[in-house]
Design a protein around this motif. Structure first.
Motif, short mmCIF file in Angstrom:
data_model
loop_
_atom_site.label_atom_id
_atom_site.label_comp_id
_atom_site.label_asym_id
_atom_site.label_seq_id
_atom_site.Cartn_x
_atom_site.Cartn_y
_atom_site.Cartn_z
N TRP A 1 4.60 76.60 73.94
CA TRP A 1 5.33 75.36 74.24
C TRP A 1 4.39 74.18 74.36
O TRP A 1 4.66 73.08 73.87
N GLU B 1 2.87 72.95 70.97
CA GLU B 1 3.82 72.19 70.14
C GLU B 1 4.15 70.84 70.76
O GLU B 1 4.22 69.82 70.07
N ASP C 1 6.72 80.55 69.24
CA ASP C 1 7.88 81.12 69.92
C ASP C 1 9.06 81.10 68.95
O ASP C 1 9.43 80.04 68.43
N GLU D 1 11.77 78.45 68.96
CA GLU D 1 11.55 77.11 68.39
C GLU D 1 12.41 76.94 67.14
O GLU D 1 13.09 75.92 66.98
N GLY E 1 16.16 76.80 68.03
CA GLY E 1 16.50 75.50 68.62
C GLY E 1 16.59 74.40 67.58
O GLY E 1 17.45 73.51 67.67
N TRP F 1 15.28 74.59 76.60
CA TRP F 1 13.99 73.88 76.52
C TRP F 1 13.62 73.63 75.06
O TRP F 1 13.24 72.51 74.69
N TRP F 2 13.76 74.67 74.24
CA TRP F 2 13.34 74.52 72.84
C TRP F 2 14.28 73.61 72.06
O TRP F 2 13.86 72.93 71.12
N ASN G 1 12.97 70.22 70.32
CA ASN G 1 13.18 69.91 68.91
C ASN G 1 13.72 68.50 68.69
O ASN G 1 13.60 67.96 67.58
#
Lengths: 343, 148
Positions: free
Chosen positions: A169, A172, A242, A245, A248, A291-292, A296
């Motif tokens: 996380w 990214e 992950d 990602e 998402g 979260w992802w 994004n």
């Protein structure tokens, strides 16, 4: 700089085809193929070393002077090669050329998968009503296959930067916040608030390190009217990370194409997640996925501002960069607001 | 200007997307013309409303900055938002309004970051007001045909 021509491509192809003769290229035409590389369609003909006549429709993807995103073409090429022949359908890669001496910029050549559609707009038409769900199930099943795949077994851990599950996380988010810092053409109060929230509420470590396609969305695959998907394209942002990602990104509201209850214009959100879980054998923890999804929105805005900056700076005048900025800035903000419960 | 520029641009957008682009070869150039038509269509929507949208947004942000006087900010930020709160839009050209808007939104980011983690009533009220304005700003900027 010489014009990209059939003769220049034929000369290059001849150098890559030992024993071939009468190498010729015809039908060279630039096509719309995304904002990160110039894409050309062409037909290659030659007589091979065994005397057989060969004719192949090909795609040539060449680096542009500037693009929406800065990417490494050898990683994109390796990702295509790694998945060729797997349950993840991709076109066959032929040649990667990083020496600009041949065609002025680095490029790669791949087989063309002909006769299929890629436009997300076409999917919204009534003609696709009967197969929309089937396409959605195929789309998220294929993403599940990408997430399930072992990057080491695919040979991609030697090409792509490694990352620890607990660092996915941060790496990214750092990268895309950096893109915004560098390229932001106008202040982004919504996305900056999202970044602060993301840093204050990090997700759990990735349940596994997967290949992340990086742009897995409706519009980046080839499909037909029977609801089958024949090729996953645009791997230019592929990396290790992950798997949530990718999930998402595909669920992002901006890819609903006006059909807001259908993610990717294809399936309801819960159904898309369930299909992905079944295919990947992984779990989409709701808090982690949230979260992802919000991340994004940051990534998306990073992409749109980069295009706007490239156009504003005169690096390129491709109108797709303006379309990306004008068309996506506001929906991307609204998607972030919705995820933060503030729309 | 008559006919109204938004009507003219909208007509040209339709002409390019629906009539010209489908007849153009090669495909890439057809795509460029289609995209150019889409851009004209968006510019047509923005033509009539841009000044109104920016004046309203600038006014709303200055209102938030005035509200911030009830919150104990650090001295530099307090001084910055107080100065911006007193501004007004005398020059109504889009470029001038955009320039002012850029400064206001940049300061709004700093103000938002400063108040969003505070728990006192004034800060929470300001935080909610900032979010409400950010949401309203996306409604003002929305256009026909948006993906979301």
């Amino acid at each position: 700089m010489a014009e990209l021509s059939e003769d220049r491509i034929a000369a290059y192809a001849a150098s890559r085809l030992p024993g071939a003769r009468d190498v010729a290229v015809s039908g060279l035409a630039r096509i719309s193929g995304g904002a990160s590389r110039e894409t050309y369609r062409l037909r290659l003909r030659y007589v091979d070393a065994d005397g057989r006549s060969v004719e192949r429709p090909l795609i040539l993807r060449r680096d542009p002077p500037a693009s929406l995103i800065e990417t490494e073409r050898h990683i994109e090429f390796a990702a295509y090669r790694a998945f060729h022949g797997s349950p993840v359908p991709v076109p066959q890669m032929l040649w990667l050329e990083e020496d600009p001496a041949h065609l002025d910029y680095p490029f790669f050549v791949a087989e063309e998968l002909t006769g299929f559609e890629s436009s997300p707009g076409a999917l919204t038409g009534e003609a696709y009503d009967p197969v929309r769900e089937k396409l959605g199930r195929r789309k998220w099943t294929i993403l599940g296959e990408i997430s399930r795949a072992d990057p080491e077994a695919l040979g991609l851990t030697t090409v792509m930067a490694k990352v620890a599950p607990e660092d996915c996380w941060r790496r990214e988010l750092d990268y895309w916040e950096g893109v915004l810092d560098e390229d932001e053409v106008t202040p982004q109060p919504i996305i900056r608030a999202a970044i602060r929230w993301l840093r204050a509420n990090p997700p759990p470590p990735a349940q596994k390190i997967s290949v992340v396609h990086g742009d897995f969305r409706t519009g980046n695959f080839l499909y037909d009217a029977a609801g089958e998907i024949h090729g996953i394209l645009d791997w230019e942002m592929a990396h290790l990370g992950d798997p949530l990602e990718d999930l998402g990104w595909g669920l992002n509201r901006i890819w609903c194409w006006g059909q807001n209850d259908l993610r990717g214009g294809l399936l309801p959100r819960d159904q898309a997640i369930a299909v992905w879980e079944q295919a990947s054998g992984l779990k989409a923890d709701p808090a982690a996925l949230h979260w992802w999804e919000l991340f994004n929105c940051v990534k998306g805005q990073g992409i749109w501002v980069s295009g706007a900056k490239a156009w504003s700076d005169g690096e390129t005048r491709d109108p797709i960069l303006i379309i990306s900025a004008w068309r996506m800035f506001n929906p991307q903000d609204r998607a972030a607001l919705e995820l933060m419960g503030r729309l | 200007m008559k006919p109204d520029p938004d009507a003219v641009l909208g007509y040209l957008a339709g002409l390019m997307v629906q009539t010209i682009a489908p007849q153009v070869q090669p495909q890439y150039l057809a795509g460029v013309i289609g995209m150019s038509g889409m851009l004209l269509g968006m510019a047509a929507q923005e033509w009539d409303r841009a000044a109104d949208r920016l004046v309203k947004e600038n006014r709303a942000i200055r209102g938030l900055f005035r509200q911030a006087e009830r919150v104990g900010l650090d001295a530099d930020l307090a001084q910055e938002v107080r100065a911006l709160a007193g501004g007004q839009d005398d020059d109504l050209r889009i470029s001038a309004l955009e320039s002012v808007n850029t400064g206001l939104r940049a300061a709004l980011i700093s103000l938002h970051a400063a108040v969003e983690t505070r728990t006192d009533a004034a800060s929470r009220a300001l935080n909610d007001a900032i979010w409400a304005e950010l949401s309203a700003s996306t409604s003002r900027r929305a256009y026909t045909g948006s993906p979301f």
